[in-house]
Design a protein around this motif. Structure first.
Motif, mmCIF file in Angstrom:
data_model
loop_
_atom_site.group_PDB
_atom_site.id
_atom_site.type_symbol
_atom_site.label_atom_id
_atom_site.label_comp_id
_atom_site.label_asym_id
_atom_site.label_seq_id
_atom_site.Cartn_x
_atom_site.Cartn_y
_atom_site.Cartn_z
ATOM 1 N N ARG A 36 0.837 -1.199 0.000
ATOM 2 C CA ARG A 36 0.000 0.000 0.000
ATOM 3 C C ARG A 36 0.872 1.249 0.000
ATOM 4 O O ARG A 36 0.725 2.153 0.839
ATOM 5 C CB ARG A 36 -0.964 -0.002 1.174
ATOM 6 C CG ARG A 36 -1.960 -1.124 1.086
ATOM 7 C CD ARG A 36 -2.917 -1.096 2.226
ATOM 8 N NE ARG A 36 -3.909 -2.156 2.064
ATOM 9 C CZ ARG A 36 -4.857 -2.399 2.918
ATOM 10 N NH1 ARG A 36 -4.965 -1.687 4.008
ATOM 11 N NH2 ARG A 36 -5.705 -3.373 2.703
ATOM 12 N N ARG A 37 1.772 1.283 -0.977
ATOM 13 C CA ARG A 37 2.754 2.359 -1.039
ATOM 14 C C ARG A 37 3.101 2.644 -2.497
ATOM 15 O O ARG A 37 3.222 1.750 -3.309
ATOM 16 C CB ARG A 37 4.002 1.933 -0.273
ATOM 17 C CG ARG A 37 5.093 2.965 -0.229
ATOM 18 C CD ARG A 37 6.205 2.541 0.695
ATOM 19 N NE ARG A 37 5.854 2.960 2.056
ATOM 20 C CZ ARG A 37 6.682 2.958 3.070
ATOM 21 N NH1 ARG A 37 7.922 2.530 2.921
ATOM 22 N NH2 ARG A 37 6.296 3.359 4.268
ATOM 23 N N ASP A 51 2.218 6.607 1.437
ATOM 24 C CA ASP A 51 1.451 5.496 1.997
ATOM 25 C C ASP A 51 -0.032 5.770 1.778
ATOM 26 O O ASP A 51 -0.482 6.914 1.904
ATOM 27 C CB ASP A 51 1.701 5.356 3.500
ATOM 28 C CG ASP A 51 3.066 4.750 3.815
ATOM 29 O OD1 ASP A 51 3.562 3.945 3.004
ATOM 30 O OD2 ASP A 51 3.612 5.082 4.879
#
Length: 124
Positions: A36-37, A51
């Motif tokens: 998730r980056r 993020d």
């Protein structure tokens, strides 16, 4: 050079930094859904990251933007956030910018206001 992990989507591009027009560097951006980056890379070295968390099927919560201290002030943060927003736009999703940097980026670049989830636009 090691190969990139297969789950990263790559976007090879050239940054013409608005703050320092003499700066012209090949940059890569990578979306890493498992972490998730989003990452901004130069010569496979991470310059910074954003993020995020998915919110349902239609929105992305942008939580935090960070550029390594030695790379601050070179326009990399703006370029990274721009790329993140363009990726979100291409996905047809909206953004919830709780990260102060991302929120202020939208305030300075009004062309991204329409990406903000409608119920959150009053904050912009």
């Amino acid at each position: 050079m090691r190969p990139s992990p297969p789950h990263l989507r790559r976007d090879q591009d050239v940054l013409a930094c608005r703050q320092a027009p003499e700066l012209l560097e090949p940059l890569e951006s990578a979306a890493d859904p498992e972490a998730r980056r989003y990452r901004l890379l130069l010569d496979r070295q991470e310059l910074g990251f954003v993020d995020y968390d998915p919110i349902g099927e239609l929105s992305i919560l942008v939580k935090h933007t960070e550029i390594r201290p030695e790379n601050e002030g070179k326009g990399y943060g703006s370029e990274l956030v721009r790329r993140v927003f363009e990726d979100i736009r291409q996905q047809g999703k909206t953004v919830l910018p709780i990260c102060p940097y991302a929120l202020n980026f939208i305030r300075r670049h009004r062309e991204y206001v329409e990406l903000v989830r409608p119920d959150m636009r009053a904050l912009i």
